[in-house]
Design a protein around this motif. Structure first.
Motif, PDB file in Angstrom:
ATOM      1  N   MET A  90       0.812  -1.217   0.000  1.00 59.69           N
ATOM      2  CA  MET A  90       0.000   0.000   0.000  1.00 59.69           C
ATOM      3  C   MET A  90       0.849   1.272   0.000  1.00 59.69           C
ATOM      4  O   MET A  90       0.340   2.353  -0.290  1.00 59.69           O
ATOM      5  N   GLN A  91       2.152   1.154   0.336  1.00 63.34           N
ATOM      6  CA  GLN A  91       2.999   2.338   0.432  1.00 63.34           C
ATOM      7  C   GLN A  91       3.925   2.543  -0.772  1.00 63.34           C
ATOM      8  O   GLN A  91       4.198   3.680  -1.156  1.00 63.34           O
ATOM      9  N   HIS A  92       4.431   1.458  -1.374  1.00 62.73           N
ATOM     10  CA  HIS A  92       5.434   1.628  -2.423  1.00 62.73           C
ATOM     11  C   HIS A  92       4.785   1.950  -3.771  1.00 62.73           C
ATOM     12  O   HIS A  92       3.568   1.867  -3.935  1.00 62.73           O
ATOM     13  N   ASN A  93       5.616   2.303  -4.733  1.00 65.98           N
ATOM     14  CA  ASN A  93       5.149   2.639  -6.078  1.00 65.98           C
ATOM     15  C   ASN A  93       5.421   1.525  -7.081  1.00 65.98           C
ATOM     16  O   ASN A  93       5.668   1.782  -8.259  1.00 65.98           O
ATOM     17  N   GLY A  94       5.403   0.289  -6.592  1.00 73.42           N
ATOM     18  CA  GLY A  94       5.606  -0.849  -7.475  1.00 73.42           C
ATOM     19  C   GLY A  94       6.857  -1.638  -7.185  1.00 73.42           C
ATOM     20  O   GLY A  94       6.947  -2.822  -7.507  1.00 73.42           O
ATOM     21  N   ILE A 119       3.726  -7.370  -5.237  1.00 69.02           N
ATOM     22  CA  ILE A 119       2.472  -7.803  -5.854  1.00 69.02           C
ATOM     23  C   ILE A 119       2.304  -7.117  -7.205  1.00 69.02           C
ATOM     24  O   ILE A 119       1.830  -7.731  -8.170  1.00 69.02           O
ATOM     25  N   SER A 120       2.704  -5.866  -7.295  1.00 70.85           N
ATOM     26  CA  SER A 120       2.609  -5.136  -8.570  1.00 70.85           C
ATOM     27  C   SER A 120       3.480  -5.790  -9.635  1.00 70.85           C
ATOM     28  O   SER A 120       3.049  -5.957 -10.789  1.00 70.85           O
ATOM     29  N   GLN A 121       4.702  -6.157  -9.284  1.00 72.97           N
ATOM     30  CA  GLN A 121       5.600  -6.815 -10.230  1.00 72.97           C
ATOM     31  C   GLN A 121       5.053  -8.173 -10.653  1.00 72.97           C
ATOM     32  O   GLN A 121       5.110  -8.540 -11.830  1.00 72.97           O
ATOM     33  N   GLN A 122       4.527  -8.920  -9.698  1.00 73.20           N
ATOM     34  CA  GLN A 122       3.969 -10.238 -10.023  1.00 73.20           C
ATOM     35  C   GLN A 122       2.745 -10.103 -10.923  1.00 73.20           C
ATOM     36  O   GLN A 122       2.543 -10.915 -11.829  1.00 73.20           O
ATOM     37  N   THR A 123       1.943  -9.081 -10.689  1.00 71.78           N
ATOM     38  CA  THR A 123       0.768  -8.850 -11.532  1.00 71.78           C
ATOM     39  C   THR A 123       1.186  -8.500 -12.947  1.00 71.78           C
ATOM     40  O   THR A 123       0.633  -9.030 -13.924  1.00 71.78           O
ATOM     41  N   ALA A 124       2.158  -7.604 -13.071  1.00 68.10           N
ATOM     42  CA  ALA A 124       2.670  -7.223 -14.390  1.00 68.10           C
ATOM     43  C   ALA A 124       3.203  -8.439 -15.133  1.00 68.10           C
ATOM     44  O   ALA A 124       2.917  -8.635 -16.326  1.00 68.10           O
ATOM     45  N   LYS A 125       3.952  -9.263 -14.439  1.00 64.76           N
ATOM     46  CA  LYS A 125       4.532 -10.470 -15.046  1.00 64.76           C
ATOM     47  C   LYS A 125       3.446 -11.450 -15.467  1.00 64.76           C
ATOM     48  O   LYS A 125       3.461 -11.961 -16.588  1.00 64.76           O
ATOM     49  N   ASN A 126       2.495 -11.705 -14.575  1.00 61.93           N
ATOM     50  CA  ASN A 126       1.458 -12.703 -14.858  1.00 61.93           C
ATOM     51  C   ASN A 126       0.534 -12.285 -15.994  1.00 61.93           C
ATOM     52  O   ASN A 126       0.123 -13.113 -16.804  1.00 61.93           O
ATOM     53  N   VAL A 127       0.201 -11.003 -16.054  1.00 63.80           N
ATOM     54  CA  VAL A 127      -0.804 -10.535 -17.012  1.00 63.80           C
ATOM     55  C   VAL A 127      -0.217 -10.231 -18.386  1.00 63.80           C
ATOM     56  O   VAL A 127      -0.817 -10.566 -19.411  1.00 63.80           O
TER      57      VAL A 127
END
Length: 235
Positions: A90-94, A119-127
């Motif tokens: 919730m705090q970082h920018n990715g 989680i942002s990196q994993q989402t980018a990778k998965n999608v």
């Protein structure tokens, strides 16, 4: 025509083509990310790859998934995902550079590689990307992570993550995983169930919430502890 002029003309043409390619790439990828801000990703590269791997093993092609909106997903599950995968989500920018540094130091001392992906990196990778560990793929991962953090809300990133992540052999997303392992919807998970479901994510095809090992139970305990330490999160 003098050679210098020929070289200049060739160089200018090449520069124009490279600029066009770059602009097309930026336009297509930005449009893709903006589209998925409003439309749920129908399928991912990993889902297709796993389906063909199943076929190669003599099994049926299987992609078992069912989308739940952010509001339908259990708050216990959302909090467990953050506690278990990315405490500073919730705090970082990715990018969580502190977590990356810790993972790097641990990898120097251990043969078993540990990830520092958010989680942002994993989402980018998965999608948006294919599985792999090359520097090129990592570069694209960083680029798409920047885009989704720029264009999506944190709630949207977490929603997509919990709906596309691999959670078993041919099983994707929290809803189908909960139906399979708990016989209930991902909208009504207890804290313990949510923590155990997230505990299997490092290796969802090997581990199962239905048959938790001592190691999984310990991971569940750590996630539950982290959930308490996180306090209240406003989703």
């Amino acid at each position: 025509m003098p050679k210098s002029k020929k070289h200049n003309t060739l160089g200018q043409r090449l520069a124009k083509w490279m600029l066009k390619i770059l602009l097309y790439f930026l336009g297509i990828t930005l449009g893709w990310v903006l589209l998925y801000k409003f439309i749920n990703p129908p399928i991912t590269y990993l889902m297709v790859q796993r389906g063909f791997e199943r076929k190669a093993d003599g099994k049926s092609f299987k992609i078992d998934k069912q989308w739940l909106s952010f509001d339908e997903l259990s708050n216990n599950l959302k909090k467990a995902a953050i506690a278990g995968e990315d405490a500073n989500f919730m705090q970082h920018n990715g990018f969580d550079f502190e977590a990356m540094q810790k993972a790097f130091k641990k990898n120097q001392k251990s043969k078993k590689l540990r990830g520092g992906s958010t989680i942002s990196q994993q989402t980018a990778k998965n999608v948006f990307l294919w599985p792999g560990r090359s520097y090129i793929r990592k570069g694209f991962e960083a680029y798409f992570t920047f885009l989704i953090e720029l264009c999506w809300s944190k709630n949207r990133i977490l929603e997509v993550y919990l709906n596309v992540i691999e959670m078993g052999d041919g099983v994707y997303g929290a809803e189908k995983a909960c139906q399979k392992y708990y016989g209930k919807s991902a909208s009504s998970l207890s804290k313990a169930q949510a923590a155990l479901l997230i505990a299997v994510l490092p290796n969802p095809r090997k581990w199962s919430p239905a048959k938790p090992t001592n190691y999984l139970s310990h991971r569940q305990y750590l996630i539950l502890r982290n959930m308490r330490n996180l306090g209240k999160i406003e989703f």
